[in-house]
Design a protein around this motif. Structure first.
Motif, PDB file in Angstrom:
ATOM      1  N   PHE A 141      47.020  36.502  69.599  1.00 16.94           N
ATOM      2  CA  PHE A 141      45.935  36.048  70.471  1.00 16.94           C
ATOM      3  C   PHE A 141      46.441  35.192  71.632  1.00 16.94           C
ATOM      4  O   PHE A 141      45.897  35.256  72.739  1.00 16.94           O
ATOM      5  N   VAL A 168      40.185  35.582  64.936  1.00 17.49           N
ATOM      6  CA  VAL A 168      41.564  35.144  65.127  1.00 17.49           C
ATOM      7  C   VAL A 168      41.867  34.231  63.953  1.00 17.49           C
ATOM      8  O   VAL A 168      41.437  33.068  63.919  1.00 17.49           O
ATOM      9  N   LEU A 173      36.809  35.369  67.304  1.00 16.53           N
ATOM     10  CA  LEU A 173      37.490  35.664  68.563  1.00 16.53           C
ATOM     11  C   LEU A 173      36.662  35.192  69.748  1.00 16.53           C
ATOM     12  O   LEU A 173      37.206  34.691  70.742  1.00 16.53           O
ATOM     13  N   HIS A 181      41.639  28.447  70.641  1.00 15.63           N
ATOM     14  CA  HIS A 181      41.883  28.654  69.213  1.00 15.63           C
ATOM     15  C   HIS A 181      42.423  27.365  68.606  1.00 15.63           C
ATOM     16  O   HIS A 181      43.512  26.903  68.945  1.00 15.63           O
TER      17      HIS A 181
END
Length: 476
Positions: A141, A168, A173, A181
């Motif tokens: 990612f 993720v 996501l 993230h």
């Protein structure tokens, strides 16, 4: 399994409605448009409009005559119908980026279809490249996020033109693109609280400019044809001012019905002339059904079950929102429970679920007390839905991002009386109506400190409206 946990949850740009120049009575409605990307006032641009039928009750304010000189038809000498400038109410297609994956043929086809349907500028298409899978690791990612973060600052939101991946690692996501993230902030371990987005119930109409995040939504489905149907419904929703019903169900599943208090309060708050028709159904005692069936007027359907029966027997209006609070609804396109993609296949335009075990924190799921006001005031579904989830870290948003059933205005000009009807006003926020000779002013005050007490179709009437331009703005 959904374990019981409880947690606490934590003015505008200008757009335009341009009416026809006939001196006969006309009615028109404004499509979403924006000028600039901040949530503060900026120079508007006119656009042509189409007819909208509105049936809600109204609050009326009447102005005195404008002192601005009239614009006249050079052929007849008659006054020309004014152009009305409205406050910015939503993001636009020019502020949306489409993300596609060139290793996923469906993704590339969906991206092309969506770009064509919504007129998204070609430069707003970002083609990424990675192997599709339900979940990807953070290492895969990270370079994708770098490319998305390099988008120009005018881009305020993201349409994800693929169904998978939707996770993720343990974070969705969509939220990974929007918030970054960060498993420490946005993942359950399990059943832990997660960090609020800061966008919840915000009046911002430029999320990246104001909050540094780009809300994201998957154009999800099991085929290009299924996703195209969702896109078509979203486009068909625009400016319809729907009069459907919102069904808010408390079921016999107590762990999944933790939103029932918000359901009850929402029904009470909107129970007024001109409000959204909400039906709160309490089947916690098990004397009726845990679902609705064969309804022909569904605009909202919010409930709590692992799997919701009979959803395909209902008719969902274009722009309809439907979701069910459960553990794994956000697993798309399939889940051990009912995937939110089933709502899209049944006819909804947007849905939401979590992709990992969230526990039943109400703050991890959409709150109608935030969803309805923002959607009704003319924000797109991606804005309103994101603003309804206080803790969206595990959330998977699916649907047609730019669907916008409300907003804009119905405008008539009859015997020089200009009437503006709109749902865009925020209750208890004062607004001014000004007149001017050009779209840039100078402006003369025609009505000041106009307010509405609750969300409804507001009506503003201007006798002897001979000024070339009028604009509605929040009072300074």
């Amino acid at each position: 399994m959904l374990s019981a946990c409880y947690g606490g949850a934590g003015a505008d740009d200008t757009s335009t409605a341009t009416t026809s120049t006939s001196d006969a009575p006309t009615t028109s409605s404004q499509d979403p448009t924006t000028s600039g990307t901040t949530s503060q006032s900026s120079t508007p641009e006119p656009l042509s409009t189409t007819t909208t039928d509105t049936t809600s009750s109204t609050t009326t304010a009447t102005t005195t005559s404008s002192t601005t000189d009239a614009t006249t038809d050079t052929t007849t000498g008659d006054p020309v119908q004014p152009t009305v400038l409205l406050p910015r109410a939503s993001i636009s297609a020019a502020e949306l980026a489409i993300l596609a994956n060139d290793q996923d043929p469906q993704s590339m086809a969906v991206a092309a279809a969506y770009q064509a349907a919504r007129g998204v500028p070609p430069e707003n298409l970002l083609v990424l490249s990675f192997p599709p899978a339900p979940a990807i690791p953070a290492t895969t990612f990270a370079p994708l996020k770098i490319q998305v973060d390099a988008l120009p600052p005018t881009i305020q939101a993201l349409a994800i033109a693929w169904t998978t991946p939707y996770m993720v690692d343990c974070q969705s996501l969509a939220s990974s693109f929007a918030l970054g993230h960060d498993p420490q902030k946005y993942c359950s371990t399990p059943c832990s609280e997660t960090v609020a987005s800061g966008y919840y119930d915000s009046n911002s109409l430029a999320p990246f400019t104001d909050h540094g995040l780009r809300p994201a939504m998957h154009l999800a489905g099991t085929s290009v044809e299924n996703v195209q149907a969702v896109i078509d419904r979203g486009v068909a929703a625009d400016g319809t001012a729907p009069t459907g019903v919102g069904y808010l169900l408390r079921t016999t599943d107590p762990d999944r019905s933790v939103r029932y208090f918000d359901f009850m309060l929402a029904q009470s708050v909107w129970d007024h002339p001109g409000g959204v028709d909400l039906e709160y159904i309490d089947n916690s005692g098990g004397m009726g059904l845990d679902y609705i069936e064969n309804r022909t007027d569904v605009m909202f359907y919010l409930t709590g079950l692992a799997s919701v029966p009979q959803i395909a027997t209902n008719t969902y209006l274009p722009g309809a929102v439907a979701d069910h609070l459960t553990s794994y609804g956000g697993q798309i396109p399939d889940s051990g429970q009912m995937s939110v993609v089933r709502w899209l296949e049944a006819g909804a335009t947007a849905s939401y679920g979590t992709g990992v075990e969230p526990c039943n924190y109400p703050t991890k799921f959409p709150n109608p007390l935030a969803l309805l006001p923002h959607y009704y005031r003319g924000e797109t579904i991606i804005e309103a839905y994101w603003k309804s989830v206080a803790w969206p870290g595990e959330g998977v948003f699916v649907g047609e991002p730019l669907a916008r059933p409300w907003g804009g205005a119905a405008i008539t000009w009859d015997d020089l009386t200009l009437t503006i009807k709109t749902t865009q006003l925020i209750p208890d926020v004062p607004y001014d109506l000004e007149s001017g000779p050009t779209a840039d002013g100078p402006w003369t005050l025609a009505l000041d400190n106009f307010t509405i007490p609750e969300h409804q179709l507001a009506e503003i009437s201007v006798p002897n409206a001979v000024a070339p331009y009028y604009r509605l703005i929040p009072s300074p």
